[in-house]
Design a protein around this motif. Structure first.
Motif, PDB file in Angstrom:
ATOM      1  N   UNK A   1       0.850  -1.187   0.000  1.00 48.59           N
ATOM      2  CA  UNK A   1       0.000   0.000   0.000  1.00 48.59           C
ATOM      3  C   UNK A   1       0.885   1.235   0.000  1.00 48.59           C
ATOM      4  N   UNK A   2       0.295   2.368  -0.309  1.00 55.47           N
ATOM      5  CA  UNK A   2       1.030   3.622  -0.269  1.00 55.47           C
ATOM      6  C   UNK A   2       1.746   3.929  -1.569  1.00 55.47           C
TER       7      UNK A   2
ATOM      8  N   UNK B   1       5.969   0.113 -11.181  1.00 59.44           N
ATOM      9  CA  UNK B   1       5.478   1.035 -10.143  1.00 59.44           C
ATOM     10  C   UNK B   1       4.047   1.470 -10.405  1.00 59.44           C
ATOM     11  N   UNK B   2       3.696   1.620 -11.683  1.00 59.50           N
ATOM     12  CA  UNK B   2       2.329   2.022 -12.034  1.00 59.50           C
ATOM     13  C   UNK B   2       1.373   0.839 -11.883  1.00 59.50           C
ATOM     14  N   UNK B   3       1.822  -0.349 -12.297  1.00 61.84           N
ATOM     15  CA  UNK B   3       0.957  -1.534 -12.276  1.00 61.84           C
ATOM     16  C   UNK B   3       0.669  -2.018 -10.858  1.00 61.84           C
ATOM     17  N   UNK B   4       1.655  -1.910  -9.970  1.00 64.06           N
ATOM     18  CA  UNK B   4       1.502  -2.412  -8.601  1.00 64.06           C
ATOM     19  C   UNK B   4       1.660  -1.244  -7.639  1.00 64.06           C
ATOM     20  N   UNK B   5       0.560  -0.791  -7.135  1.00 70.76           N
ATOM     21  CA  UNK B   5       0.573   0.342  -6.207  1.00 70.76           C
ATOM     22  C   UNK B   5       1.290  -0.040  -4.915  1.00 70.76           C
ATOM     23  N   UNK B   6       2.241   0.784  -4.514  1.00 74.17           N
ATOM     24  CA  UNK B   6       2.961   0.549  -3.273  1.00 74.17           C
ATOM     25  C   UNK B   6       4.084  -0.463  -3.374  1.00 74.17           C
TER      26      UNK B   6
END
Length: 88
Positions: A32-33, A51-56
């Protein structure tokens, strides 16, 4: 059909409970985050697409693969015991 002390649907309740536990465990491990620009383990840059595909996201692909492999080795613990142990 239940036998002995077990109620009707007891086996299905155990299956459902195991699935719910696994879902909760998986959700608790989701990042998260804000995503990091560099891996928290090896300091390698994390690609923008990841980084865009997997938040946090906190780990690069190779470090995440190692972590997943370590977790799969310890997964599968049946806290309800085997059928044989329940019959004893």
């Amino acid at each position: 059909m239940a036998g002995g002390w077990a109620s009707d649907g007891a086996v299905q309740e155990q299956i459902d409970s195991s699935i719910e536990d696994a879902i909760q465990r998986a959700r608790s491990q989701l990042p998260t985050g804000e995503s990091l620009s560099h891996c928290a383990e090896c300091e390698a840059p994390i690609p923008e697409a990841r980084r865009v595909a997997i938040r946090g996201v906190r780990l690069c692909v190779s470090c995440q693969a190692q972590l997943d492999q370590q977790q799969s080795v310890s997964a599968g613990y049946n806290r309800r015991g085997s059928k044989d142990s329940q019959l004893r």
